[in-house]
Design an enzyme around this catalytic site. Structure first.
Site, PDB file in Angstrom:
ATOM      1  N   GLU A  55      49.284  66.281  34.621  1.00 18.66           N
ATOM      2  CA  GLU A  55      49.884  65.289  33.736  1.00 18.66           C
ATOM      3  C   GLU A  55      50.464  64.163  34.592  1.00 18.66           C
ATOM      4  OE1 GLU A  55      52.644  66.511  30.627  1.00 18.66           O
ATOM      5  OE2 GLU A  55      53.592  64.527  30.671  1.00 18.66           O
ATOM      6  N   GLU A  61      56.712  56.109  30.267  1.00 19.82           N
ATOM      7  CA  GLU A  61      57.262  56.619  29.016  1.00 19.82           C
ATOM      8  C   GLU A  61      58.689  56.139  28.884  1.00 19.82           C
ATOM      9  OE1 GLU A  61      57.603  60.865  28.335  1.00 19.82           O
ATOM     10  OE2 GLU A  61      58.206  61.256  30.375  1.00 19.82           O
TER      11      GLU A  61
END
Ligand SMILES: *[C@@H]1O[C@H](CO)[C@@H](O)[C@H](O)[C@H]1NC(C)=O
Ligand SMILES: *[C@@H]1O[C@H](CO)[C@@H](O)[C@H](O)[C@H]1NC(C)=O
Length: 240
Positions: free
Chosen positions: A143, A148
């Site tokens: 990941e 974000e």
């Protein structure tokens, strides 16, 4: 009335770099949000695995809009939805929101890599959790959270080797009302691991390393999740 929580993405350009000195080619063009036909060539609605993940939003096509070359994901409050299941837990669904995933999978080959570029205007309200990220097709990790926003006013850049071995860097997110350029260069480092360079507005913020990410196909996702890592309660319609 204030706007609903939203995340806008424009100019997503993804380049595959085929070895040192080799020509780059465009995998997803900057025109991919120009029309429904352009979108449908490269993107699909929702998460690759469905409508639910790790927060209080269920994804729906109705929350994804294309206009003027920009993708807009908008969350809205709902009630009466059945809970989501994630990691053995039930998560109450309080919002419908938007997610899109690239049809292409991204597999860093030996000597290769990708540049992921986008321009984003993202909400930083508490309980809103927009993200531009890569996650494993065959298992987790890999990941890479190329950007974000977890409701703190900061932007986060993260790479997961395992759930406990994660490098996470939070930096101040300037003027959230403006678009900011995000570029993430993902490269084979040594035939096994990848180096990930995170740039914001053309400045290198951070370099991280993903263990064993070479040869691991990854999904590319842009989504506006709600609550979860961004805290709760999330905003009410018209109140943020
Ligand atoms: C990923 O790329 C490697 C070559 O670097 C290849 O051997 C492997 O089969 C690819 N995996 C998938 C799932 O495409
Ligand atoms: C992840 O693994 C890579 C490759 O072994 C290593 O360089 C990096 O430091 C690791 N990240 C963390 C957070 O431990």
């Amino acid at each position: 009335m204030k706007p609903l929580p939203s995340c806008l993405a424009a100019l997503v350009i993804l380049l595959s770099a085929l070895g040192a000195g080799a020509a780059k080619h465009v995998v997803i063009p900057a025109t991919s949000f120009d029309s429904q036909a352009d979108f449908d060539t490269d993107w699909a609605y929702n998460y690759p695995w469905g409508t639910d993940h790790n927060g209080a939003a269920r994804m729906a096509k109705s929350q994804v809009a294309l206009a003027g070359g920009t993708l807009t994901l908008t969350a809205k409050k709902v009630s009466g939805e059945k809970a989501a299941s994630h990691g053995g837990k039930q998560i109450p669904i309080k919002y419908l929101s938007g997610a899109v995933a690239a049809k292409e999978h991204f597999n860093v080959s030996r000597g290769g890599g990708y540049d992921f570029l986008g321009e984003f205007r993202a909400t930083t309200a508490r309980g809103t959790w927009p993200a531009f990220w890569l996650t494993g097709v065959k298992g987790w990790p890999p990941e890479v959270d190329m950007a974000e926003w977890k409701g703190s006013g900061k932007i986060s850049f993260n790479t997961f080797n395992t759930s406990s071995q994660v490098r996470a860097r939070d930096v101040t997110y300037p003027s959230p009302a403006d678009f900011h350029k995000i570029r993430c260069e993902v490269r084979d480092q040594n035939g096994k691991d990848v180096a990930v360079k995170f740039f914001m507005d053309d400045k290198l913020v951070e370099t991280q390393y993903g263990k064993g990410f070479v040869g691991q196909p990854m999904y590319l996702i842009i989504n506006l999740q709600m609550e979860g890592s961004s805290g709760s309660p999330g905003p009410n319609e018209g109140m943020f």
